[in-house]
Design a protein around this motif. Sequence first.
Motif, PDB file in Angstrom:
ATOM      1  N   LYS A 220       0.554  -1.091  -0.020  1.00  0.00           N
ATOM      2  CA  LYS A 220      -0.271   0.002   0.325  1.00  0.00           C
ATOM      3  C   LYS A 220       0.806   1.120   0.129  1.00  0.00           C
ATOM      4  O   LYS A 220       1.410   1.084   0.783  1.00  0.00           O
ATOM      5  N   ARG A 221       0.213   2.376  -1.144  1.00  0.00           N
ATOM      6  CA  ARG A 221       1.544   3.413  -1.104  1.00  0.00           C
ATOM      7  C   ARG A 221       1.346   4.280   0.328  1.00  0.00           C
ATOM      8  O   ARG A 221      -0.181   4.036   0.545  1.00  0.00           O
ATOM      9  N   ASN A 222       2.039   5.551   0.458  1.00  0.00           N
ATOM     10  CA  ASN A 222       2.294   6.472   1.584  1.00  0.00           C
ATOM     11  C   ASN A 222       1.786   7.478   0.792  1.00  0.00           C
ATOM     12  O   ASN A 222       2.647   8.146   0.517  1.00  0.00           O
ATOM     13  N   VAL A 223       0.692   8.092   0.751  1.00  0.00           N
ATOM     14  CA  VAL A 223       0.115   9.172  -0.202  1.00  0.00           C
ATOM     15  C   VAL A 223       0.217   9.654   0.455  1.00  0.00           C
ATOM     16  O   VAL A 223      -0.495  10.234   1.595  1.00  0.00           O
ATOM     17  N   VAL A 224       1.070  10.829   0.172  1.00  0.00           N
ATOM     18  CA  VAL A 224       0.877  12.249   1.511  1.00  0.00           C
ATOM     19  C   VAL A 224       0.055  13.270   0.835  1.00  0.00           C
ATOM     20  O   VAL A 224      -0.382  14.764   1.408  1.00  0.00           O
TER      21      VAL A 224
END
Length: 294
Positions: A220-224
């Motif tokens: 799961k990506r760490n979208v900020v």
Amino acid sequence: MGRLDRLDIKQLRVFQALIREENASKAASQLGLTQQAVSEHLKKLRDVFDDRLFVRKTNGFVPTPFAQDLSIKVDKLLIDFSALMANSRFSPEKAKGTFVISATDYAQQVILPPLIAKLRLQAPKLKLIVRDFEIDTLHDLMESGKVNLAIAFPDYIPQSYRVLKLFEEHHVCVTSSRSSISGKKPSLAEVAEYPTIIASPSRPNFKGSIDDWFSQFGLKRNVVISAPCFSIVPMYLETTDSIAFLPSRAIESLDVVTIPLDHSPDSFDVIAAWHPRYHDDPLQQWVVSLLEVE
């Protein structure tokens, strides 16, 4: 007799319908032919191109890789032919009025500049409006004639619309040359953990098309940061220690660094689409014929 002499327009239309429907019965219905006639045309096409073209599946056909590549050329050929037939009653230099194009941020960067250059040169009296792509209102706008042409991705377009595949595109992972990950070859798991910027022009949120691809690897990506368009993302990369996945053609002139990956996201189609009601309009056909297909 050469292979070209054994081809006719009807066969190419059958091929086009089979590509679109992936089902002989549906293709026959669309063309007003019998299923047997469609089968006969397909047999001739297979002989001409020396390829199976379509492989049977449970409820229809799947195009072969050769057929998928051929479909781009066939679509362009049929559109050019329609424009040729319309030329007797349509002169671009005399065209007036307004033509409205709805395009994604990506299409505005990559596709529209050369198209607009051709339109201005060949139809100087024609006025153009370029508007941002609005997925929720697209059908109403095109149904009412307020938008003549849409340039976007297949998932955004109603299935009943006429479509021309322009080319295939793919995402690449990029960052600023000053970021802490620049110059490294991280694992996919490390890429997923790294602060990420996405472009979400249609519906602002923290989920993008790449997320499904990462989930195939259990990641799961760490979208900020969620940005409203592709074009602003490189500027955000410059001021943050982060990464982004951007279409390859959109970064060709940008000051970004590509991060090599062991696996690559799936490619996707870039298309032009228009309401079937306007398919026979000479101006519509001519504009579509100017689009560059690869």
